[in-house]
Scaffold this motif. Structure first.
Motif, PDB file in Angstrom:
ATOM      1  N   ILE A 174       1.091  -1.012  -0.486  1.00  0.00           N
ATOM      2  CA  ILE A 174       0.120  -0.245  -0.095  1.00  0.00           C
ATOM      3  C   ILE A 174       1.034   1.407  -0.321  1.00  0.00           C
ATOM      4  CG2 ILE A 174      -1.711   1.520   1.809  1.00  0.00           C
ATOM      5  CD1 ILE A 174      -2.620  -1.331   2.229  1.00  0.00           C
ATOM      6  N   GLU A 193      -2.783  -0.973  -3.651  1.00  0.00           N
ATOM      7  CA  GLU A 193      -3.634  -0.552  -2.986  1.00  0.00           C
ATOM      8  C   GLU A 193      -2.922   0.312  -3.123  1.00  0.00           C
ATOM      9  OE1 GLU A 193      -6.024   0.074   0.915  1.00  0.00           O
ATOM     10  OE2 GLU A 193      -5.002  -2.090   0.589  1.00  0.00           O
ATOM     11  N   LEU A 224      -5.905  -1.165  -6.443  1.00  0.00           N
ATOM     12  CA  LEU A 224      -7.582  -1.057  -5.351  1.00  0.00           C
ATOM     13  C   LEU A 224      -7.562   0.463  -5.255  1.00  0.00           C
ATOM     14  CD1 LEU A 224      -8.630  -3.314  -3.392  1.00  0.00           C
ATOM     15  CD2 LEU A 224      -8.568  -1.469  -2.548  1.00  0.00           C
ATOM     16  N   SER A 226      -8.716   2.879  -2.137  1.00  0.00           N
ATOM     17  CA  SER A 226      -8.940   3.514  -0.643  1.00  0.00           C
ATOM     18  C   SER A 226      -8.640   4.367  -0.522  1.00  0.00           C
ATOM     19  CB  SER A 226      -8.069   2.261  -0.107  1.00  0.00           C
ATOM     20  OG  SER A 226      -6.889   2.551   0.716  1.00  0.00           O
TER      21      SER A 226
END
Length: 305
Positions: A174, A193, A224, A226
């Motif tokens: 991430i 992410e 992804l 977030s």
């Protein structure tokens, strides 16, 4: 939409406090338990009980939980050399049975570096080191033969690249932040992410668009997406106000800058993040003694998202 619990232990928490929150989050069905990686309290207040190390904490939680995913949002690249970091994360991933995720960033909080004797280079150098760290950590995990790297800041020669993490090809990586140029490029190159912390929905959407464009330019599908938002949920105005006061914030401000209000208000705001493409939300929980807060979110928010 998956909801994850995100804690800030540098503000005052022991390992036992974190264990209690992580086990409660697992029991209630949250997707993950994450923690920050800091060594100094931010803002005024009692500095006790002092910091806990992020990866030592996660190693303990790996053995005392069974389902919930575990990770950092985000580990400071200034705190650890990339080779030992790759070893630590791989070992904790093994200890957890493959439930670890690594959030990694440049490091930004100068005061904690000064307090504990950690070098704090200028921002440009920190980004240079960060990019090399990403290459080294991912390279060590992927290496099928001895791994070498010769960069401006780090040099590795004939590393066996061991241990390997339990997750293959690697634990999810991430990268977060709202940077307009360097961050999207590094996300497109390395990340699984992209996380946007504590921005308004419209600013989060703009950051997502920058990463989508960088991924398209790099010839890969988007990662992804977030976001992280402070959570302050109550059944009525009195309960919302009590929870806001407990963390030193104002209700009106939290309604603008976080996920604050009744469960239905929060569900509706989560919907705004979903519409812009977010698949995960990290709920920043600052009062770790208030486990009823988690119970309420799990009962009245989680089933609706």
């Amino acid at each position: 939409m998956k909801l994850r619990i995100f804690t800030e232990p540098q503000q005052g928490a022991t390992y036992d406090d974190l264990l209690r929150v992580a086990q409660t989050a697992e029991r209630l069905g949250f997707d993950a338990f994450f923690r920050s990686d800091h060594y100094l309290r931010m803002g005024d207040g009692d500095p006790g009980p002092g910091p806990t190390d992020a990866w030592i904490t996660l190693a303990g939680l790996a053995r005392e939980t069974s389902r919930i995913r575990l990770g950092t949002l985000v580990t400071a690249g200034t705190f650890r050399l990339p080779g030992p970091l790759a070893i630590s994360v791989a070992q904790v991933d093994q200890m957890s049975g493959g439930r670890v995720e690594l959030g990694l960033g440049t490091g930004w909080f100068e005061e904690e570096h000064t307090a504990y004797g950690i070098p704090f280079p200028p921002l440009g150098e920190r980004f240079e080191r960060f990019e090399e760290q990403l290459e080294i950590v991912t390279g060590l995990w992927a290496a099928a033969k001895p791994f070498s790297f010769d960069g401006a800041h780090y040099r590795l020669a004939d590393s066996p690249g061991l241990p390997k993490p339990a997750q293959r090809p690697r634990p999810p990586l991430i990268i977060g932040g709202g940077g307009a140029k360097r961050t999207p490029r590094l996300v497109a190159r390395f990340a699984d992410e992209y996380n946007v912390p504590f921005l308004l929905p419209e600013d989060t959407a703009a950051a997502f668009d920058r990463v989508r464009a960088a991924c398209e330019e790099a010839g890969r599908q988007t990662v992804l997406l977030s976001a992280a938002q402070i959570a302050c949920v109550g059944r009525d105005e009195a309960e919302i106000a009590r929870r806001a006061a407990a963390v030193g914030r104002e209700v009106d401000e939290l309604r603008v800058n976080g996920l604050a209000g009744t469960p239905q208000e929060v569900v509706e705001k989560i919907g705004r993040f979903a519409e812009m493409g977010a698949e995960r939300l990290y709920l920043q929980i600052l009062d770790l003694d208030d486990l009823e807060h988690l119970e309420l979110i799990a009962a009245e928010v989680l089933p609706q998202v």
